[in-house]
Scaffold this active site. Structure first.
Site, PDB file in Angstrom:
ATOM      1  N   HIS A  82      -2.651   7.099 -10.715  1.00  0.00           N
ATOM      2  CA  HIS A  82      -3.105   5.794 -10.274  1.00  0.00           C
ATOM      3  C   HIS A  82      -3.313   4.849 -11.459  1.00  0.00           C
ATOM      4  CE1 HIS A  82      -4.743   7.455  -6.176  1.00  0.00           C
ATOM      5  NE2 HIS A  82      -3.444   7.672  -6.364  1.00  0.00           N
ATOM      6  N   GLU A 120      -5.894   3.369 -12.778  1.00  0.00           N
ATOM      7  CA  GLU A 120      -6.981   3.653 -13.709  1.00  0.00           C
ATOM      8  C   GLU A 120      -6.583   4.720 -14.731  1.00  0.00           C
ATOM      9  OE1 GLU A 120      -9.035   3.127  -9.610  1.00  0.00           O
ATOM     10  OE2 GLU A 120      -7.041   3.606 -10.406  1.00  0.00           O
ATOM     11  N   CYS A 172     -10.588   5.701  -6.186  1.00  0.00           N
ATOM     12  CA  CYS A 172     -10.653   6.756  -5.174  1.00  0.00           C
ATOM     13  C   CYS A 172     -11.640   7.841  -5.603  1.00  0.00           C
ATOM     14  CB  CYS A 172      -9.275   7.347  -4.923  1.00  0.00           C
ATOM     15  SG  CYS A 172      -8.519   8.137  -6.353  1.00  0.00           S
ATOM     16  N   CYS A 221      -9.924   9.060  -9.146  1.00  0.00           N
ATOM     17  CA  CYS A 221     -10.009   8.134 -10.273  1.00  0.00           C
ATOM     18  C   CYS A 221     -11.461   7.881 -10.680  1.00  0.00           C
ATOM     19  CB  CYS A 221      -9.333   6.811  -9.924  1.00  0.00           C
ATOM     20  SG  CYS A 221      -7.547   6.965  -9.779  1.00  0.00           S
ATOM     21  N   ALA A 233      14.199 -18.933   9.465  1.00  0.00           N
ATOM     22  CA  ALA A 233      14.781 -20.123   8.843  1.00  0.00           C
ATOM     23  C   ALA A 233      14.918 -21.185   9.923  1.00  0.00           C
ATOM     24  CB  ALA A 233      16.148 -19.804   8.240  1.00  0.00           C
TER      25      ALA A 233
END
Length: 368
Positions: free
Chosen positions: A52, A54, A77, A86, A156
């Site tokens: 991750h 971190e 987490c 983490c 569009a």
């Protein structure tokens, strides 16, 4: 919140955007490690199953992480998944403070990461540029809290609201830069969806061609399995896979498409057609987190009436068709103006000669 903290979180957001389209079903996350006012480590989540943000940032910072501040766009987490927590990595690194953009809505985390850090004596402040962090991971938030994919309608239109001329011609309404941006969007989405009417009329490939990027899952809503076995969308390997959402249980037809490499998604029936809400539930359970809805007026009209569109992207071209050209949504619309679907315009920008208008239904829009 002072300007320096916001500046560092903006850098973390820049890093997180590098992972957009590559991390699903995980969120896109960026992290920055700051020591004595200088960035000493940076990282972002690059792909599901890999370290991750971190972890990358702490690895770059090394011993400089001890006593440092960390800015991360999403709560670290706290659970063991495909990678270690983490929050534990931040504790082990000895950081002093953690600034969090948003709390993780995943029930496995949701506040537990912050609690783990505080228990270890690390100061935590959450909500730094929260609205921007939420918008970055709006598809992840929708999927992890409801089980359904985040649906983005792309269209569009000419300035008089036409998506095609009276005879159905629509090539090309918008400029090359707009079409290139649509291909870039496809590369960031888990799936791209059309109805069988669009498939029969245009025989689209729905792949990423004008830019480099991965192909999304191609999804066709086809209640009666009218998709031609030689449709270009059923091209072989490397094209991202195909799902036909249907109510047809004809064994012979099913075997033909299974042999062509298509996945058949048998859905509940509603008014003789695929129950769209049930289809989204099934796609979400399959791991589809985001869908770019690209075709046609029949499918778009029904998705709008059922409130199944989470975001609108209108590419407005400086052209006028006039007369009996086709609109964006088929079927019965609002009878009175006070019954119209209210939208909140989030952003207006120029793309080549065109105007891109990004909007959310007011009832479902994110705060900020």
């Amino acid at each position: 919140m002072n300007d320096f903290h916001q500046k560092m979180m903006r850098r973390a957001l820049q890093l997180a955007r590098k992972g957009v389209g590559r991390t699903s079903p995980n969120p896109s996350v960026g992290a920055v490690v700051v020591r004595d006012g200088a960035i000493v480590g940076e990282g972002w989540h690059r792909r599901a199953g890999t370290p991750h943000a971190e972890v990358h940032a702490l690895g770059m910072a090394g011993e400089s992480a001890r006593g440092a501040d960390v800015y991360v766009t999403l709560e670290p987490c706290s659970h063991h998944g495909r990678t270690p927590p983490c929050a534990d990595a931040l504790v082990a690194a000895g950081v002093a403070r953690v600034f969090v953009g948003m709390i993780d809505p995943n029930p496995l985390v949701s506040g537990r990461g912050v609690a783990r850090l505080r228990q270890a004596g690390i100061a935590v402040e959450s909500g730094v540029l929260e609205a921007e962090c939420l918008r970055l991971n709006e598809a992840f938030v929708k999927h992890v809290t409801t089980g359904r994919p985040f649906v983005v309608l792309k269209s569009a239109l000419t300035l008089d609201g036409k998506s095609a001329t009276a005879c159905g011609d629509s090539r090309w309404i918008t400029s090359v830069p707009s079409r290139r941006l649509v291909h870039r969007l496809r590369a960031t989405m888990d799936g791209v969806m059309v109805g069988v009417g669009t498939l029969l009329a245009d025989d689209p490939e729905l792949t990423v061609r004008l830019v480099k990027g991965r192909n999304p899952l191609r999804i066709v809503v086809d209640s009666g399995l009218r998709t031609p076995p030689d449709a270009r969308l059923l091209a072989p390997a490397g094209s991202g896979g195909v799902v036909l959402a249907t109510t047809c249980d004809d064994t012979a037809k099913l075997s033909v498409f299974a042999g062509a490499g298509a996945e058949l998604l048998l859905c509940r029936e509603r008014d003789g057609r695929v129950d769209l809400a049930d289809m989204l539930e099934r796609l979400g359970a399959r791991g589809v987190q985001s869908i770019l809805l690209e075709g046609g007026e029949t499918l778009a009209g029904e998705m709008l009436r059922q409130g199944l569109i989470d975001k609108f992207l209108f590419f407005l071209a400086p052209k006028l068709v006039g007369g009996e050209g086709k609109g964006l949504f088929a079927g019965a619309g609002a009878t009175l103006m006070n019954q119209a679907v209210p939208l909140r315009i989030a952003r207006v920008s120029r793309v080549g000669e065109d105007i891109l208008l990004e909007a959310y239904p007011e009832a479902a829009c994110l705060q900020g």
